[in-house]
Design a protein around this motif. Structure first.
Motif, PDB file in Angstrom:
ATOM      1  N   MET A 275      50.091  48.935  49.079  1.00 56.61           N
ATOM      2  CA  MET A 275      48.990  48.636  48.305  1.00 56.61           C
ATOM      3  C   MET A 275      48.463  47.681  49.402  1.00 56.61           C
ATOM      4  O   MET A 275      48.783  47.234  50.491  1.00 56.61           O
ATOM      5  N   GLN A 276      47.309  47.162  48.935  1.00 58.96           N
ATOM      6  CA  GLN A 276      46.226  46.178  49.574  1.00 58.96           C
ATOM      7  C   GLN A 276      45.988  45.413  48.561  1.00 58.96           C
ATOM      8  O   GLN A 276      45.643  44.983  47.917  1.00 58.96           O
ATOM      9  N   LEU A 277      46.666  44.160  50.036  1.00 57.46           N
ATOM     10  CA  LEU A 277      46.351  42.563  49.153  1.00 57.46           C
ATOM     11  C   LEU A 277      44.870  42.608  49.715  1.00 57.46           C
ATOM     12  O   LEU A 277      43.595  42.437  50.176  1.00 57.46           O
ATOM     13  N   GLY A 278      44.867  41.391  48.555  1.00 56.36           N
ATOM     14  CA  GLY A 278      42.886  41.352  47.703  1.00 56.36           C
ATOM     15  C   GLY A 278      42.742  39.788  47.531  1.00 56.36           C
ATOM     16  O   GLY A 278      43.028  39.140  48.988  1.00 56.36           O
ATOM     17  N   THR A 279      42.925  39.202  46.294  1.00 48.21           N
ATOM     18  CA  THR A 279      42.184  37.311  47.014  1.00 48.21           C
ATOM     19  C   THR A 279      42.903  37.122  45.587  1.00 48.21           C
ATOM     20  O   THR A 279      43.338  37.534  45.091  1.00 48.21           O
ATOM     21  N   ARG A 280      42.170  35.437  45.795  1.00 49.44           N
ATOM     22  CA  ARG A 280      43.174  34.527  44.018  1.00 49.44           C
ATOM     23  C   ARG A 280      41.789  33.643  44.118  1.00 49.44           C
ATOM     24  O   ARG A 280      40.958  33.334  45.505  1.00 49.44           O
ATOM     25  N   TRP A 281      42.313  33.605  42.923  1.00 53.58           N
ATOM     26  CA  TRP A 281      40.976  33.220  42.563  1.00 53.58           C
ATOM     27  C   TRP A 281      41.562  32.203  41.342  1.00 53.58           C
ATOM     28  O   TRP A 281      42.649  32.643  40.391  1.00 53.58           O
ATOM     29  N   THR A 282      41.086  30.687  40.691  1.00 53.82           N
ATOM     30  CA  THR A 282      41.376  29.919  39.688  1.00 53.82           C
ATOM     31  C   THR A 282      40.836  30.375  38.178  1.00 53.82           C
ATOM     32  O   THR A 282      39.662  31.053  37.851  1.00 53.82           O
ATOM     33  N   ALA A 283      42.032  31.024  37.450  1.00 56.06           N
ATOM     34  CA  ALA A 283      41.453  31.177  36.244  1.00 56.06           C
ATOM     35  C   ALA A 283      39.989  30.805  35.722  1.00 56.06           C
ATOM     36  O   ALA A 283      40.231  28.811  35.448  1.00 56.06           O
ATOM     37  N   GLY A 284      39.299  31.041  35.261  1.00 60.16           N
ATOM     38  CA  GLY A 284      37.143  29.949  34.856  1.00 60.16           C
ATOM     39  C   GLY A 284      36.985  29.637  35.331  1.00 60.16           C
ATOM     40  O   GLY A 284      35.308  29.707  35.782  1.00 60.16           O
ATOM     41  N   GLY A 285      36.843  30.250  37.481  1.00 60.75           N
ATOM     42  CA  GLY A 285      36.496  30.690  38.601  1.00 60.75           C
ATOM     43  C   GLY A 285      35.427  32.017  38.435  1.00 60.75           C
ATOM     44  O   GLY A 285      35.727  32.999  37.356  1.00 60.75           O
ATOM     45  N   GLU A 286      34.654  32.280  39.803  1.00 60.85           N
ATOM     46  CA  GLU A 286      33.963  33.409  40.116  1.00 60.85           C
ATOM     47  C   GLU A 286      35.161  34.487  40.325  1.00 60.85           C
ATOM     48  O   GLU A 286      35.579  34.455  41.432  1.00 60.85           O
ATOM     49  N   PRO A 287      35.258  35.285  39.478  1.00 61.00           N
ATOM     50  CA  PRO A 287      36.050  36.414  40.683  1.00 61.00           C
ATOM     51  C   PRO A 287      35.552  37.123  41.301  1.00 61.00           C
ATOM     52  O   PRO A 287      34.470  36.939  41.753  1.00 61.00           O
ATOM     53  N   PRO A 288      36.515  37.460  42.297  1.00 63.46           N
ATOM     54  CA  PRO A 288      35.649  38.783  43.723  1.00 63.46           C
ATOM     55  C   PRO A 288      34.699  39.168  43.404  1.00 63.46           C
ATOM     56  O   PRO A 288      34.454  40.153  41.928  1.00 63.46           O
ATOM     57  N   ALA A 289      33.644  39.664  43.979  1.00 67.48           N
ATOM     58  CA  ALA A 289      32.577  40.101  43.892  1.00 67.48           C
ATOM     59  C   ALA A 289      32.753  41.606  43.928  1.00 67.48           C
ATOM     60  O   ALA A 289      32.311  43.219  43.056  1.00 67.48           O
ATOM     61  N   SER A 290      34.325  42.128  43.907  1.00 66.50           N
ATOM     62  CA  SER A 290      34.846  44.071  44.625  1.00 66.50           C
ATOM     63  C   SER A 290      35.322  43.871  42.754  1.00 66.50           C
ATOM     64  O   SER A 290      35.414  45.301  42.560  1.00 66.50           O
ATOM     65  N   LEU A 291      35.582  42.855  42.211  1.00 65.45           N
ATOM     66  CA  LEU A 291      36.345  43.518  41.052  1.00 65.45           C
ATOM     67  C   LEU A 291      35.249  44.225  39.554  1.00 65.45           C
ATOM     68  O   LEU A 291      34.342  44.036  39.968  1.00 65.45           O
ATOM     69  N   PRO A 292      35.537  45.434  39.271  1.00 64.85           N
ATOM     70  CA  PRO A 292      34.783  46.324  38.752  1.00 64.85           C
ATOM     71  C   PRO A 292      34.324  45.701  37.157  1.00 64.85           C
ATOM     72  O   PRO A 292      34.997  44.780  36.829  1.00 64.85           O
ATOM     73  N   GLU A 293      33.307  46.063  36.580  1.00 65.56           N
ATOM     74  CA  GLU A 293      32.928  45.064  35.327  1.00 65.56           C
ATOM     75  C   GLU A 293      33.818  46.228  34.998  1.00 65.56           C
ATOM     76  O   GLU A 293      33.915  44.088  33.844  1.00 65.56           O
ATOM     77  N   ALA A 294      34.359  46.544  34.421  1.00 64.08           N
ATOM     78  CA  ALA A 294      35.736  46.871  33.635  1.00 64.08           C
ATOM     79  C   ALA A 294      36.473  46.055  33.516  1.00 64.08           C
ATOM     80  O   ALA A 294      37.034  45.454  32.549  1.00 64.08           O
ATOM     81  N   LEU A 295      37.256  45.110  35.106  1.00 68.01           N
ATOM     82  CA  LEU A 295      37.947  44.322  34.644  1.00 68.01           C
ATOM     83  C   LEU A 295      37.263  42.676  34.454  1.00 68.01           C
ATOM     84  O   LEU A 295      38.042  42.190  33.758  1.00 68.01           O
ATOM     85  N   ARG A 296      36.306  42.578  34.595  1.00 70.08           N
ATOM     86  CA  ARG A 296      35.213  41.526  34.525  1.00 70.08           C
ATOM     87  C   ARG A 296      35.453  40.853  33.476  1.00 70.08           C
ATOM     88  O   ARG A 296      35.499  39.484  32.957  1.00 70.08           O
ATOM     89  N   VAL A 297      35.025  41.781  32.601  1.00 69.61           N
ATOM     90  CA  VAL A 297      35.477  41.368  31.381  1.00 69.61           C
ATOM     91  C   VAL A 297      36.384  41.645  30.789  1.00 69.61           C
ATOM     92  O   VAL A 297      36.820  40.720  29.313  1.00 69.61           O
ATOM     93  N   GLN A 298      37.393  42.266  30.972  1.00 66.43           N
ATOM     94  CA  GLN A 298      38.764  42.029  30.322  1.00 66.43           C
ATOM     95  C   GLN A 298      39.530  40.449  31.528  1.00 66.43           C
ATOM     96  O   GLN A 298      39.904  39.740  30.573  1.00 66.43           O
ATOM     97  N   ILE A 299      39.213  40.264  32.108  1.00 63.16           N
ATOM     98  CA  ILE A 299      39.818  39.636  32.737  1.00 63.16           C
ATOM     99  C   ILE A 299      39.377  38.201  31.713  1.00 63.16           C
ATOM    100  O   ILE A 299      39.592  37.721  31.461  1.00 63.16           O
ATOM    101  N   ALA A 300      37.795  38.380  31.459  1.00 60.88           N
ATOM    102  CA  ALA A 300      36.764  37.014  30.824  1.00 60.88           C
ATOM    103  C   ALA A 300      38.029  36.626  29.453  1.00 60.88           C
ATOM    104  O   ALA A 300      37.704  36.013  28.753  1.00 60.88           O
TER     105      ALA A 300
END
Length: 82
Positions: free
Chosen positions: A1-26
């Motif tokens: 497992m590779q550690l990634g990053t953290r961000w607050t809900a409602g904030g900008e997700p990391p650029a490395s996040l795939p679009e499919a995950l961005r849509v579902q997280i939103a």
């Protein structure tokens, strides 16, 4: 497992996040209840397991990709809320 990053809900997700995950997280964030008491918003943790991204919200909501690359939402069964 590779550690990634953290961000607050409602904030900008990391650029490395795939679009499919961005849509579902939103979509998950859109149904989060508003905190009337001024508590901080929950935070997402992004990790990579076998090259696949997994985003977990402090509330136990997990968004990941299935074998076809589609976003899947589930709840962590071990957090006591499942």
């Amino acid at each position: 497992m590779q550690l990634g990053t953290r961000w607050t809900a409602g904030g900008e997700p990391p650029a490395s996040l795939p679009e499919a995950l961005r849509v579902q997280i939103a979509a998950v964030e859109a149904v989060l209840p508003l905190d009337q008491l001024g508590q901080p918003a929950p935070r997402w943790t992004l990790t990579w397991l076998e090259g696949k991204p997994i985003a977990e919200l402090d509330t136990g909501v997990i968004v990941s990709l299935d074998e076809e690359g589609e976003a899947v939402v589930r709840h962590d069964e071990e957090d006591g809320f499942g």
